[in-house]
Design a protein around this motif. Structure first.
Motif, PDB file in Angstrom:
ATOM      1  N   VAL A 149     -15.451  -0.457   8.127  1.00  0.00           N
ATOM      2  CA  VAL A 149     -15.793   0.961   8.226  1.00  0.00           C
ATOM      3  C   VAL A 149     -14.948   1.586   9.332  1.00  0.00           C
ATOM      4  CG1 VAL A 149     -17.622   2.643   8.651  1.00  0.00           C
ATOM      5  CG2 VAL A 149     -18.153   0.504   7.457  1.00  0.00           C
ATOM      6  N   PHE A 150     -14.278   2.675   9.007  1.00  0.00           N
ATOM      7  CA  PHE A 150     -13.433   3.391   9.953  1.00  0.00           C
ATOM      8  C   PHE A 150     -13.987   4.799  10.148  1.00  0.00           C
ATOM      9  CE2 PHE A 150     -10.859   0.217   7.857  1.00  0.00           C
ATOM     10  CZ  PHE A 150     -10.192  -0.389   8.914  1.00  0.00           C
ATOM     11  N   SER A 151     -14.060   5.216  11.389  1.00  0.00           N
ATOM     12  CA  SER A 151     -14.490   6.571  11.711  1.00  0.00           C
ATOM     13  C   SER A 151     -13.250   7.461  11.745  1.00  0.00           C
ATOM     14  CB  SER A 151     -15.177   6.569  13.082  1.00  0.00           C
ATOM     15  OG  SER A 151     -15.541   7.871  13.449  1.00  0.00           O
ATOM     16  N   ALA A 152     -13.361   8.642  11.170  1.00  0.00           N
ATOM     17  CA  ALA A 152     -12.240   9.581  11.156  1.00  0.00           C
ATOM     18  C   ALA A 152     -12.727  10.966  11.570  1.00  0.00           C
ATOM     19  CB  ALA A 152     -11.606   9.643   9.772  1.00  0.00           C
ATOM     20  N   ILE A 188       4.763  10.258  10.317  1.00  0.00           N
ATOM     21  CA  ILE A 188       3.436   9.921   9.806  1.00  0.00           C
ATOM     22  C   ILE A 188       2.928   8.787  10.688  1.00  0.00           C
ATOM     23  CG2 ILE A 188       2.175   8.912   7.870  1.00  0.00           C
ATOM     24  CD1 ILE A 188       3.193  11.672   7.157  1.00  0.00           C
ATOM     25  N   ASN A 189       1.666   8.853  11.063  1.00  0.00           N
ATOM     26  CA  ASN A 189       1.073   7.794  11.875  1.00  0.00           C
ATOM     27  C   ASN A 189       0.029   7.041  11.079  1.00  0.00           C
ATOM     28  OD1 ASN A 189       2.297   8.214  14.587  1.00  0.00           O
ATOM     29  ND2 ASN A 189       1.424  10.242  14.285  1.00  0.00           N
ATOM     30  N   SER A 190      -0.096   5.764  11.351  1.00  0.00           N
ATOM     31  CA  SER A 190      -1.130   4.963  10.728  1.00  0.00           C
ATOM     32  C   SER A 190      -2.481   5.629  10.990  1.00  0.00           C
ATOM     33  CB  SER A 190      -1.115   3.552  11.309  1.00  0.00           C
ATOM     34  OG  SER A 190      -2.185   2.801  10.790  1.00  0.00           O
ATOM     35  N   GLY A 191      -3.252   5.827   9.934  1.00  0.00           N
ATOM     36  CA  GLY A 191      -4.556   6.469  10.062  1.00  0.00           C
ATOM     37  C   GLY A 191      -4.564   7.937   9.711  1.00  0.00           C
ATOM     38  N   ASP A 192      -3.396   8.531   9.476  1.00  0.00           N
ATOM     39  CA  ASP A 192      -3.355   9.942   9.090  1.00  0.00           C
ATOM     40  C   ASP A 192      -3.961  10.121   7.703  1.00  0.00           C
ATOM     41  OD1 ASP A 192      -2.145  10.785  11.420  1.00  0.00           O
ATOM     42  OD2 ASP A 192      -0.132  10.964  10.564  1.00  0.00           O
ATOM     43  N   TYR A 247      -1.312   3.993   6.193  1.00  0.00           N
ATOM     44  CA  TYR A 247      -1.670   2.832   7.002  1.00  0.00           C
ATOM     45  C   TYR A 247      -0.479   2.247   7.767  1.00  0.00           C
ATOM     46  CZ  TYR A 247      -0.137   0.194   2.850  1.00  0.00           C
ATOM     47  OH  TYR A 247       0.570  -0.314   1.790  1.00  0.00           O
ATOM     48  N   GLU A 248       0.659   2.920   7.715  1.00  0.00           N
ATOM     49  CA  GLU A 248       1.835   2.541   8.499  1.00  0.00           C
ATOM     50  C   GLU A 248       2.410   3.798   9.149  1.00  0.00           C
ATOM     51  OE1 GLU A 248       2.984  -0.485   9.078  1.00  0.00           O
ATOM     52  OE2 GLU A 248       1.681  -1.529   7.660  1.00  0.00           O
ATOM     53  N   PRO A 282      -7.167   3.209  14.059  1.00  0.00           N
ATOM     54  CA  PRO A 282      -6.694   2.592  12.821  1.00  0.00           C
ATOM     55  C   PRO A 282      -6.409   1.086  12.909  1.00  0.00           C
ATOM     56  CG  PRO A 282      -4.937   3.859  13.820  1.00  0.00           C
ATOM     57  CD  PRO A 282      -6.160   4.077  14.661  1.00  0.00           C
ATOM     58  N   THR A 283      -6.765   0.441  14.005  1.00  0.00           N
ATOM     59  CA  THR A 283      -6.554  -0.998  14.123  1.00  0.00           C
ATOM     60  C   THR A 283      -7.268  -1.712  12.974  1.00  0.00           C
ATOM     61  OG1 THR A 283      -6.434  -0.795  16.524  1.00  0.00           O
ATOM     62  CG2 THR A 283      -6.856  -3.005  15.639  1.00  0.00           C
ATOM     63  N   GLY A 284      -6.538  -2.519  12.245  1.00  0.00           N
ATOM     64  CA  GLY A 284      -7.091  -3.258  11.122  1.00  0.00           C
ATOM     65  C   GLY A 284      -7.082  -2.499   9.806  1.00  0.00           C
TER      66      GLY A 284
END
Length: 154
Positions: free
Chosen positions: A50-53, A100-104, A117-118, A135-137
């Protein structure tokens, strides 16, 4: 005189019965904390991760929030992103982020939801929706193929 005697108790009774809550002291007090549609934080579920955004305050993010919750099958693209074509168009305000950043979390065109994710450079334009707070993981959770993702309010 009988009319005044009748009206006076009505006015006094109405004023005394109006003992509601004290007025809000700031804007935060006005927001119903149980109203999930007012929150800017969402969760992105990928398998058991689960990722919080945090969503941005823009028309596209507001339109996306109105669609939540949903579960979608995101398609792999280019070894750096997952995408899903939404059933309708969202408002756009596209610009080129150059990086672009990982997690965008972005919108390509008016109806393609993209989760990156990259981190990489880009010449494409997107409407920014928000980003995963940590975005770790994320890359490992999303894997290398298509993936089922649930997006919901936190």
């Amino acid at each position: 005189m009988a009319i005044i005697a009748f009206v006076f108790p009505l006015v006094i009774g109405t004023a005394c019965d109006n003992e509601g809550p004290l007025p809000a002291t700031n804007a935060q007090d006005i927001v119903d904390e149980n109203d999930d549609h007012m929150k800017d934080t969402i969760t992105i579920h990928v398998g058991d991760k689960v990722f919080s955004a945090t969503l941005l305050d823009n028309a596209a993010a507001t339109a996306l929030k109105a669609m939540l919750p949903f579960t979608i099958n995101m398609t792999e693209l280019n070894g750096n992103e997952k995408f899903f074509r939404l059933p309708g168009n969202l408002p756009t305000s596209a610009s080129n982020p150059t990086t672009i950043n990982s997690g965008d979390l972005m919108l390509w065109g008016s109806n393609t939801l993209v989760l990156f994710y990259e981190t990489f450079s880009t010449s494409y334009s997107y409407t920014k929706l928000g980003r995963i707070d940590s975005p770790t993981g994320l890359a490992a959770a999303l894997g290398t193929g298509n993936v089922t993702v649930t997006i919901d309010f936190q």
